[in-house]
Structure formats: structure tokens, C-alpha cells
Design a protein around this motif. Structure first.
Motif, PDB file in Angstrom:
ATOM      1  N   CYS A 122     -70.483  49.550  49.715  1.00 55.19           N
ATOM      2  CA  CYS A 122     -70.847  49.796  48.320  1.00 55.19           C
ATOM      3  C   CYS A 122     -70.681  51.271  47.981  1.00 55.19           C
ATOM      4  O   CYS A 122     -70.551  52.120  48.858  1.00 55.19           O
ATOM      5  CB  CYS A 122     -72.277  49.339  48.042  1.00 55.19           C
ATOM      6  N   ASN A 123     -70.667  51.560  46.675  1.00 55.15           N
ATOM      7  CA  ASN A 123     -70.427  52.934  46.221  1.00 55.15           C
ATOM      8  C   ASN A 123     -71.693  53.596  45.695  1.00 55.15           C
ATOM      9  O   ASN A 123     -71.629  54.599  44.994  1.00 55.15           O
ATOM     10  CB  ASN A 123     -69.328  52.952  45.156  1.00 55.15           C
ATOM     11  N   THR A 124     -72.855  53.034  46.039  1.00 54.62           N
ATOM     12  CA  THR A 124     -74.130  53.630  45.659  1.00 54.62           C
ATOM     13  C   THR A 124     -75.137  53.392  46.767  1.00 54.62           C
ATOM     14  O   THR A 124     -75.050  52.409  47.505  1.00 54.62           O
ATOM     15  CB  THR A 124     -74.663  53.026  44.345  1.00 54.62           C
ATOM     16  N   LEU A 136     -78.804  48.101  42.933  1.00 51.74           N
ATOM     17  CA  LEU A 136     -78.068  46.977  43.483  1.00 51.74           C
ATOM     18  C   LEU A 136     -78.833  45.658  43.310  1.00 51.74           C
ATOM     19  O   LEU A 136     -78.247  44.629  42.986  1.00 51.74           O
ATOM     20  CB  LEU A 136     -77.775  47.216  44.967  1.00 51.74           C
ATOM     21  N   ALA A 156     -78.553  44.626  39.776  1.00 51.92           N
ATOM     22  CA  ALA A 156     -77.190  44.158  39.503  1.00 51.92           C
ATOM     23  C   ALA A 156     -76.946  42.777  40.098  1.00 51.92           C
ATOM     24  O   ALA A 156     -76.243  41.943  39.510  1.00 51.92           O
ATOM     25  CB  ALA A 156     -76.176  45.156  40.045  1.00 51.92           C
ATOM     26  N   LYS A 194     -69.361  45.672  40.536  1.00 54.31           N
ATOM     27  CA  LYS A 194     -68.883  47.001  40.143  1.00 54.31           C
ATOM     28  C   LYS A 194     -69.439  48.110  41.036  1.00 54.31           C
ATOM     29  O   LYS A 194     -68.945  49.242  40.995  1.00 54.31           O
ATOM     30  CB  LYS A 194     -69.194  47.277  38.679  1.00 54.31           C
ATOM     31  N   TYR A 195     -70.439  47.784  41.844  1.00 57.62           N
ATOM     32  CA  TYR A 195     -71.006  48.778  42.767  1.00 57.62           C
ATOM     33  C   TYR A 195     -70.535  48.565  44.206  1.00 57.62           C
ATOM     34  O   TYR A 195     -71.039  49.210  45.122  1.00 57.62           O
ATOM     35  CB  TYR A 195     -72.534  48.721  42.719  1.00 57.62           C
ATOM     36  N   THR A 222     -76.548  50.919  53.135  1.00 53.51           N
ATOM     37  CA  THR A 222     -75.562  51.340  52.134  1.00 53.51           C
ATOM     38  C   THR A 222     -74.631  52.427  52.652  1.00 53.51           C
ATOM     39  O   THR A 222     -73.622  52.727  52.014  1.00 53.51           O
ATOM     40  CB  THR A 222     -76.268  51.841  50.868  1.00 53.51           C
TER      41      THR A 222
END
Length: 305
Positions: free
Chosen positions: A127-129, A135, A138, A146-147, A208
Motif C-alpha cells: 500500500c501507499n499509506t 485504510l 476505505a 486507490k491506496y 504497511t
């Protein structure tokens, strides 16, 4: 001990493709084909006549030294095909410590070797966060994608998926999944299919910071015999073996799971020939010290490090 043929375990899924079903003449809707599995209630049956009526767990128990060598476990590396027409659920697996404590199970790390895929196909891995509350929100609201990190794949790619990483195999793929012993999956998002989610446990094991490692083994680059490491972890190792003609493999006191992922080939052991067609798997016991591969082929060889 002679090589072992196993009866595949076929599992229907809501996202199943039809590539493997057509190839093997299976009933429609089969998305998972377990080639090697000693996990509880999922064990392969043994096809060798001398072990009639036995499953893989029975064989390990009764022939531990011959089959497993120095490995004292009652489990074996798991190998299964995923044939996906649609995206799989977004999920995460626990590590060994959490799985033992909470689930009385094994941790689960895995890897995907891509045999076939559509153009512009990708998988999710990471993931990008690092904001877990974001998360979770979301995942509940259906916009978690999108994350997440998408990785484009093509035939010959190999991706390692460690325990704790959020991931999902992508639509339009046929992959061989090779992994450790565990069978626990926490589903984080399922595209509205109505199956149970496991957000509380999933976010307890989610890391993460993890990212996936992709290696490329282009099929067009095959022009000589070679053995390269596809995936290596503390639980399992997979070698990518390309053979153009004849190649002899010398092994330690370990079992080898050999899967033909390009063309067909023959495995020669003690002057006996074992035909291995495209996608087929053969279990070579630890007591076998060497074998020969004949053909123009690619083999995945999986074993304990």
C-alpha cells in the motif's frame, strides 16, 4: 522411494477463469487447483498404486524419513494454481507468531509465478499509506484500491508475498502459488461478493511497510540450461530451471516439488521415465539423490531451504 503422483484438489470460486478448466477438462467454476497440500481437510490423495487410499498427510506420517529427509515437519510446502477471470479479494495473511497464538495455525507467506495473463494485467501487493484508519475507512466504503500498490505482470514474472502484506491476485491471470504451511486468510475487501470480511484481525496483522519483490524470467530469453532462484524465504525456496535438451539435478536430503510451467518434459530417475505435461506436478522424495530433466521446458522446483 519412487516419485509421488498426487490427485489435484479442485475448488470452485466466484472469480474463476476457464484456462485451466479447459486444459484439464474440469467442471466450470474451478478457480483454485491444489497440486500439493498436506493442510488439514485439504490433503491431496496419492495416485501411486502402492499407497492406495492414503493422502499426503498419511504418507508423511508413515514414510517421514524417505519422503521428508531431514525435515521433521508433518507439513509440506503448498503449491496451487489460481485461475482468475476476476480480481480476487484483497486480503492479508498472518505471520507465524500471530497464527500460532490466535488461530492455532501456521503463518502464511506465498509467491506467484505467472504462467498466463492478459495484456496490461496487474496484481496488488502493498500500500501507499501507513494510515491504517484511512485504510479501514476505505475498505468499508469500497475505495481501498486507490491506496494500494499495483504491479504490472507478464508471463515469467515471479512475485514474493510475505505474511503481513496486503495483496490480491489480478483478473486475467493463471499463476502457480507456492507458499508456506498456513491456511488463514483475512479478507479486507471483496468487491461486493457478499462473503465475510475480517477487518479486525486483518488490521492486526497488516504491515504497511512491506513491499513485494518481483523477479523477471522472460520466456523469450531462454537459450541454454540454467538454474536461477525465483523466490527464497526462510520457509520455502523456488528455483526456476530452464532446460534445453538434458539437464541433471543433484539434490540434498530434501523433497523437491517439480512443476512443468512451459511445454512438456520427462523426468528420469533410476532409468525410469516420468512424463510431466504442461502444468503437471511431481513430488520427488528426499531419498532420491539426483534426477534428469529432458525436453525444451521450464520447471519450478520448490523445496525447504
Amino acid at each position: 522411494m519412487k516419485p509421488i503422483r498426487l490427485q489435484s484438489v479442485n475448488i470452485k470460486t466466484p472469480w474463476a477463469g476457464d484456462y485451466l478448466s479447459n486444459l484439464r477438462k474440469l467442471e466450470t467454476g474451478v478457480g483454485i487447483v491444489r497440486e500439493v497440500c498436506a493442510y488439514k481437510k485439504s490433503e491431496n490423495s496419492i495416485l501411486n498404486s502402492e499407497y492406495e487410499g492414503m493422502n499426503l498427510r498419511d504418507l508423511i506420517s508413515l514414510h517421514q524419513k524417505e519422503l521428508m529427509g531431514d525435515d521433521t515437519s508433518d507439513q509440506m510446502i503448498r503449491a496451487a494454481y489460481i485461475d482468475a477471470k476476476e480480481d480476487l479479494s484483497i486480503q492479508v495473511h498472518p505471520n507465524q507468531e500471530y497464527a500460532e497464538k490466535v488461530e492455532n495455525d501456521f503463518g502464511k507467506s506465498e509467491s506467484w509465478y505467472v504462467l498466463q495473463c492478459d495484456e496490461d494485467t496487474s496484481v496488488i501487493a502493498g500500500c501507499n499509506t501507513d494510515d491504517q484508519e484511512l485504510l479501514r475507512h476505505a475498505a468499508i466504503n469500497g475505495n481501498i484500491e486507490k491506496y494500494l500498490t499495483r504491479i504490472n505482470v507478464k508471463p515469467g514474472d515471479f512475485i514474493y508475498i510475505p505474511a503481513g502484506i496486503i495483496h490480491a491476485c489480478g483478473k486475467g491471470t493463471l499463476v502457480m502459488e507456492i507458499g508456506s504451511f498456513g491456511g488463514v486468510t483475512y479478507r479486507m475487501y471483496d468487491y461486493g461478493r457478499g462473503r465475510e470480511l475480517h477487518l479486525d484481525k486483518g488490521f492486526q496483522v497488516l504491515d504497511t511497510s512491506l513491499s513485494a519483490n518481483k523477479k523477471e524470467f522472460p520466456l523469450k530469453a531462454r537459450n541454454k540450461n540454467g538454474i536461477r532462484t525465483g523466490v527464497e524465504s526462510k520457509e520455502f525456496k523456488v528455483d526456476v530451471i530452464d532446460t534445453i535438451g538434458i539437464q541433471r539435478i543433484f539434490k540434498e536430503n530434501k523433497y523437491h516439488i517439480v512443476t512443468c510451467v512451459l511445454n512438456d518434459c520427462d523426468i528420469i530417475i533410476d532409468k525410469e521415465k516420468y512424463c510431466l505435461h504442461y502444468t503437471e506436478t511431481l513430488l520427488i522424495p528426499a531419498s532420491v539423490k539426483e534426477y534428469e530433466i529432458r525436453g525444451d521446458c521450464r520447471i519450478l522446483c520448490s523445496y525447504r531451504p
